[in-house]
Design a protein around this motif. Structure first.
Motif, PDB file in Angstrom:
ATOM      1  N   PHE A   1     -55.632 -20.894 -19.853  1.00  9.02           N
ATOM      2  CA  PHE A   1     -54.455 -20.728 -20.696  1.00  9.02           C
ATOM      3  C   PHE A   1     -54.693 -21.350 -22.076  1.00  9.02           C
ATOM      4  O   PHE A   1     -54.418 -20.733 -23.105  1.00  9.02           O
ATOM      5  CB  PHE A   1     -53.239 -21.358 -20.016  1.00  9.02           C
TER       6      PHE A   1
ATOM      7  N   THR B   1     -41.162 -30.131 -16.218  1.00  7.52           N
ATOM      8  CA  THR B   1     -41.871 -28.926 -15.778  1.00  7.52           C
ATOM      9  C   THR B   1     -42.193 -28.931 -14.293  1.00  7.52           C
ATOM     10  O   THR B   1     -42.855 -28.015 -13.804  1.00  7.52           O
ATOM     11  CB  THR B   1     -43.180 -28.765 -16.568  1.00  7.52           C
TER      12      THR B   1
ATOM     13  N   ASP C   1     -46.648 -27.706 -19.475  1.00  2.00           N
ATOM     14  CA  ASP C   1     -46.830 -29.055 -20.012  1.00  2.00           C
ATOM     15  C   ASP C   1     -47.494 -29.021 -21.385  1.00  2.00           C
ATOM     16  O   ASP C   1     -47.366 -29.958 -22.160  1.00  2.00           O
ATOM     17  CB  ASP C   1     -47.715 -29.898 -19.084  1.00  2.00           C
TER      18      ASP C   1
ATOM     19  N   VAL D   1     -56.236 -30.725 -12.902  1.00  5.05           N
ATOM     20  CA  VAL D   1     -56.101 -29.774 -14.009  1.00  5.05           C
ATOM     21  C   VAL D   1     -56.689 -28.451 -13.524  1.00  5.05           C
ATOM     22  O   VAL D   1     -57.913 -28.279 -13.505  1.00  5.05           O
ATOM     23  CB  VAL D   1     -56.811 -30.255 -15.292  1.00  5.05           C
TER      24      VAL D   1
ATOM     25  N   VAL E   1     -51.619 -30.499 -14.032  1.00  3.19           N
ATOM     26  CA  VAL E   1     -51.129 -30.104 -15.357  1.00  3.19           C
ATOM     27  C   VAL E   1     -50.906 -28.591 -15.393  1.00  3.19           C
ATOM     28  O   VAL E   1     -51.801 -27.812 -15.044  1.00  3.19           O
ATOM     29  CB  VAL E   1     -52.133 -30.521 -16.457  1.00  3.19           C
ATOM     30  N   GLN E   2     -49.717 -28.211 -15.823  1.00  3.20           N
ATOM     31  CA  GLN E   2     -49.339 -26.802 -15.877  1.00  3.20           C
ATOM     32  C   GLN E   2     -49.312 -26.306 -17.328  1.00  3.20           C
ATOM     33  O   GLN E   2     -49.132 -27.100 -18.252  1.00  3.20           O
ATOM     34  CB  GLN E   2     -47.947 -26.631 -15.257  1.00  3.20           C
ATOM     35  N   PRO E   3     -49.466 -25.002 -17.541  1.00  3.45           N
ATOM     36  CA  PRO E   3     -49.349 -24.478 -18.905  1.00  3.45           C
ATOM     37  C   PRO E   3     -48.061 -24.920 -19.592  1.00  3.45           C
ATOM     38  O   PRO E   3     -48.075 -25.220 -20.794  1.00  3.45           O
ATOM     39  CB  PRO E   3     -49.400 -22.960 -18.706  1.00  3.45           C
TER      40      PRO E   3
ATOM     41  N   ASP F   1     -47.513 -26.129 -23.622  1.00  2.00           N
ATOM     42  CA  ASP F   1     -46.945 -25.183 -24.596  1.00  2.00           C
ATOM     43  C   ASP F   1     -46.595 -25.841 -25.916  1.00  2.00           C
ATOM     44  O   ASP F   1     -46.954 -25.364 -26.987  1.00  2.00           O
ATOM     45  CB  ASP F   1     -45.674 -24.524 -24.036  1.00  2.00           C
TER      46      ASP F   1
ATOM     47  N   SER G   1     -56.799 -22.376 -14.101  1.00  4.52           N
ATOM     48  CA  SER G   1     -55.871 -21.455 -14.768  1.00  4.52           C
ATOM     49  C   SER G   1     -55.222 -22.111 -15.990  1.00  4.52           C
ATOM     50  O   SER G   1     -54.952 -21.440 -16.984  1.00  4.52           O
ATOM     51  CB  SER G   1     -54.799 -20.965 -13.790  1.00  4.52           C
ATOM     52  N   THR G   2     -55.002 -23.423 -15.925  1.00  2.00           N
ATOM     53  CA  THR G   2     -54.443 -24.144 -17.073  1.00  2.00           C
ATOM     54  C   THR G   2     -55.463 -24.210 -18.202  1.00  2.00           C
ATOM     55  O   THR G   2     -55.126 -24.001 -19.369  1.00  2.00           O
ATOM     56  CB  THR G   2     -53.988 -25.555 -16.647  1.00  2.00           C
TER      57      THR G   2
ATOM     58  N   THR H   1     -44.159 -31.085 -12.808  1.00  2.00           N
ATOM     59  CA  THR H   1     -45.563 -31.465 -12.643  1.00  2.00           C
ATOM     60  C   THR H   1     -45.696 -32.561 -11.592  1.00  2.00           C
ATOM     61  O   THR H   1     -44.830 -33.411 -11.440  1.00  2.00           O
ATOM     62  CB  THR H   1     -46.130 -31.953 -14.002  1.00  2.00           C
TER      63      THR H   1
END
Length: 124
Positions: A86, A43, A55, A79, A51-53, A57, A82-83, A45
């Protein structure tokens, strides 16, 4: 299905033990009935922005109620808000902690039979 236990944690190494889902990892994802390596390259990262969304899902499709995120031994992994938004937007409670504390919290919740998943960074 139950969430596997994190049997051991040291710098750069985690051992997961559970029925049909045991393994050794540097960074890992765990969920009821499964575990796998967390490969940041999937992703894009990095410590910043963190950490992204994308990562998360996979974990959010596992029927969980709680997610524990380990930010690393020195909490270098970010982190973004926004994550967290989500995850909460999917109806999942989220906790972010230093990795040793995150593993302790995750293991307690898993031992209680909670529908918990975790994503952990085992270095910096």
């Amino acid at each position: 299905m139950t969430s596997p236990q994190i049997a051991s944690l040291s710098w750069g190494h985690m051992r997961v033990e559970g029925q049909g889902c045991s393994g050794s990892y540097k960074d890992c994802k765990v969920w009821p009935g499964g575990s796998r390596a967390w490969d940041w390259r999937e992703t894009g990262t990095d410590h910043h922005p963190g950490v992204q969304p994308a990562d998360l899902d996979e974990l959010l499709t596992k029927g969980i109620d709680l997610l524990v995120i380990g930010r690393g031994m020195s909490e270098a992994l970010q982190v973004p808000g926004s994550t967290l938004d989500f995850v909460r937007g999917r109806g999942v409670e989220v906790t972010v902690l230093q990795t040793e504390k995150a593993v302790d919290q995750y293991n307690k919740l898993a031992a209680q039979g909670r529908k918990v998943a975790g994503i952990f960074h085992s270095t910096c």
